[in-house]
Scaffold this motif. Structure first.
Motif, PDB file in Angstrom:
ATOM      1  N   ILE A  90     -45.590   5.078 -28.180  1.00 51.31           N
ATOM      2  CA  ILE A  90     -46.937   5.610 -27.981  1.00 51.31           C
ATOM      3  C   ILE A  90     -47.549   5.037 -26.712  1.00 51.31           C
ATOM      4  O   ILE A  90     -48.162   5.761 -25.917  1.00 51.31           O
ATOM      5  N   GLN A  91     -47.357   3.747 -26.485  1.00 46.57           N
ATOM      6  CA  GLN A  91     -47.886   3.118 -25.274  1.00 46.57           C
ATOM      7  C   GLN A  91     -47.249   3.737 -24.022  1.00 46.57           C
ATOM      8  O   GLN A  91     -47.925   4.045 -23.047  1.00 46.57           O
ATOM      9  N   GLU A  92     -45.945   3.915 -24.061  1.00 48.56           N
ATOM     10  CA  GLU A  92     -45.238   4.520 -22.922  1.00 48.56           C
ATOM     11  C   GLU A  92     -45.721   5.943 -22.680  1.00 48.56           C
ATOM     12  O   GLU A  92     -45.987   6.338 -21.535  1.00 48.56           O
ATOM     13  N   GLN A  93     -45.863   6.728 -23.739  1.00 49.38           N
ATOM     14  CA  GLN A  93     -46.323   8.110 -23.600  1.00 49.38           C
ATOM     15  C   GLN A  93     -47.766   8.146 -23.082  1.00 49.38           C
ATOM     16  O   GLN A  93     -48.113   8.998 -22.279  1.00 49.38           O
ATOM     17  N   LEU A  95     -49.179   5.950 -21.071  1.00 53.83           N
ATOM     18  CA  LEU A  95     -49.132   5.648 -19.641  1.00 53.83           C
ATOM     19  C   LEU A  95     -48.649   6.851 -18.832  1.00 53.83           C
ATOM     20  O   LEU A  95     -49.218   7.173 -17.785  1.00 53.83           O
ATOM     21  N   LEU A  96     -47.609   7.495 -19.313  1.00 53.40           N
ATOM     22  CA  LEU A  96     -47.069   8.668 -18.604  1.00 53.40           C
ATOM     23  C   LEU A  96     -48.090   9.810 -18.538  1.00 53.40           C
ATOM     24  O   LEU A  96     -48.279  10.427 -17.489  1.00 53.40           O
ATOM     25  N   THR A  97     -48.761  10.054 -19.655  1.00 54.90           N
ATOM     26  CA  THR A  97     -49.746  11.143 -19.717  1.00 54.90           C
ATOM     27  C   THR A  97     -50.951  10.829 -18.837  1.00 54.90           C
ATOM     28  O   THR A  97     -51.422  11.688 -18.086  1.00 54.90           O
ATOM     29  N   THR A  98     -51.436   9.598 -18.910  1.00 53.35           N
ATOM     30  CA  THR A  98     -52.579   9.191 -18.087  1.00 53.35           C
ATOM     31  C   THR A  98     -52.239   9.315 -16.608  1.00 53.35           C
ATOM     32  O   THR A  98     -53.035   9.838 -15.819  1.00 53.35           O
ATOM     33  N   ASN A  99     -51.078   8.840 -16.230  1.00 48.35           N
ATOM     34  CA  ASN A  99     -50.657   8.932 -14.830  1.00 48.35           C
ATOM     35  C   ASN A  99     -50.581  10.389 -14.380  1.00 48.35           C
ATOM     36  O   ASN A  99     -51.017  10.727 -13.276  1.00 48.35           O
ATOM     37  N   GLN A 100     -50.043  11.261 -15.224  1.00 43.91           N
ATOM     38  CA  GLN A 100     -49.923  12.678 -14.868  1.00 43.91           C
ATOM     39  C   GLN A 100     -51.299  13.309 -14.682  1.00 43.91           C
ATOM     40  O   GLN A 100     -51.524  14.073 -13.737  1.00 43.91           O
ATOM     41  N   ILE A 101     -52.241  12.988 -15.550  1.00 46.31           N
ATOM     42  CA  ILE A 101     -53.594  13.547 -15.443  1.00 46.31           C
ATOM     43  C   ILE A 101     -54.282  13.031 -14.183  1.00 46.31           C
ATOM     44  O   ILE A 101     -54.956  13.784 -13.472  1.00 46.31           O
ATOM     45  N   ILE A 102     -54.104  11.748 -13.877  1.00 51.96           N
ATOM     46  CA  ILE A 102     -54.678  11.192 -12.652  1.00 51.96           C
ATOM     47  C   ILE A 102     -54.073  11.873 -11.427  1.00 51.96           C
ATOM     48  O   ILE A 102     -54.781  12.211 -10.479  1.00 51.96           O
TER      49      ILE A 102
END
Length: 157
Positions: A90-93, A95-102
């Motif tokens: 969940i933590q990895e997902q 981070l990946l999702t937040t980075n993609q949105i940014i």
């Protein structure tokens, strides 16, 4: 790290900050329903990815659960091994999702954005105060994207 999220209209915002070059930067962005859906599906996607990885290794969730018979027909189930893997997924997902949105909003990844804001994101130099500032920024940004904000204009002091 000085910044402000300014609401332009219902779904349009502007990130205003002083760059590492001491220039005021204004980065407009729009939140979308797609972004909010991505944030709300982090846990589901993380669990699916974890199940896929376990399956590829020939394992199931039950293989990670420790079952202890305590007599009288009672069994204790210890799911801590699975829970640790699930939390990491969940933590990895997240981070990946937040980075993609940014990246979608600002056309740069999270590390590039923070570096432009004057934050050294090198793990060896990341002290607790900087880590807290990054966390607060990320939480404020994601609150805006989810549409949960009461007042998006705030300044981190």
């Amino acid at each position: 790290m000085k910044y402000e999220f300014k609401k332009i209209d219902i779904d349009s915002y502007e990130l205003i900050y002083t760059s590492k070059n001491k220039e005021e930067k204004r980065l407009p962005f729009k939140r979308t329903i797609k972004m909010a859906k991505e944030l709300n599906s982090i846990t589901m996607r993380a669990r699916i990815n974890l199940a896929t990885k376990l399956s590829e290794m020939g394992l199931t969730k039950d293989d990670l659960i420790i079952k202890t018979e305590i007599g009288n027909g009672k069994t204790i189930y210890n799911e801590s091994n699975y829970k640790i893997l699930e939390d990491e997924a969940i933590q990895e997902q997240s981070l990946l999702t937040t980075n993609q949105i940014i990246e979608d909003c600002f056309k740069m990844n999270i590390q590039e954005l923070f570096e432009d804001m004057g934050v050294d994101t090198n793990e060896t130099n990341l002290n607790q105060e900087v880590a807290n500032q990054v966390t607060v920024f990320t939480q404020k940004f994601l609150t805006i994207i989810k549409g949960d904000e009461k007042s998006p204009s705030s300044e981190n002091k």
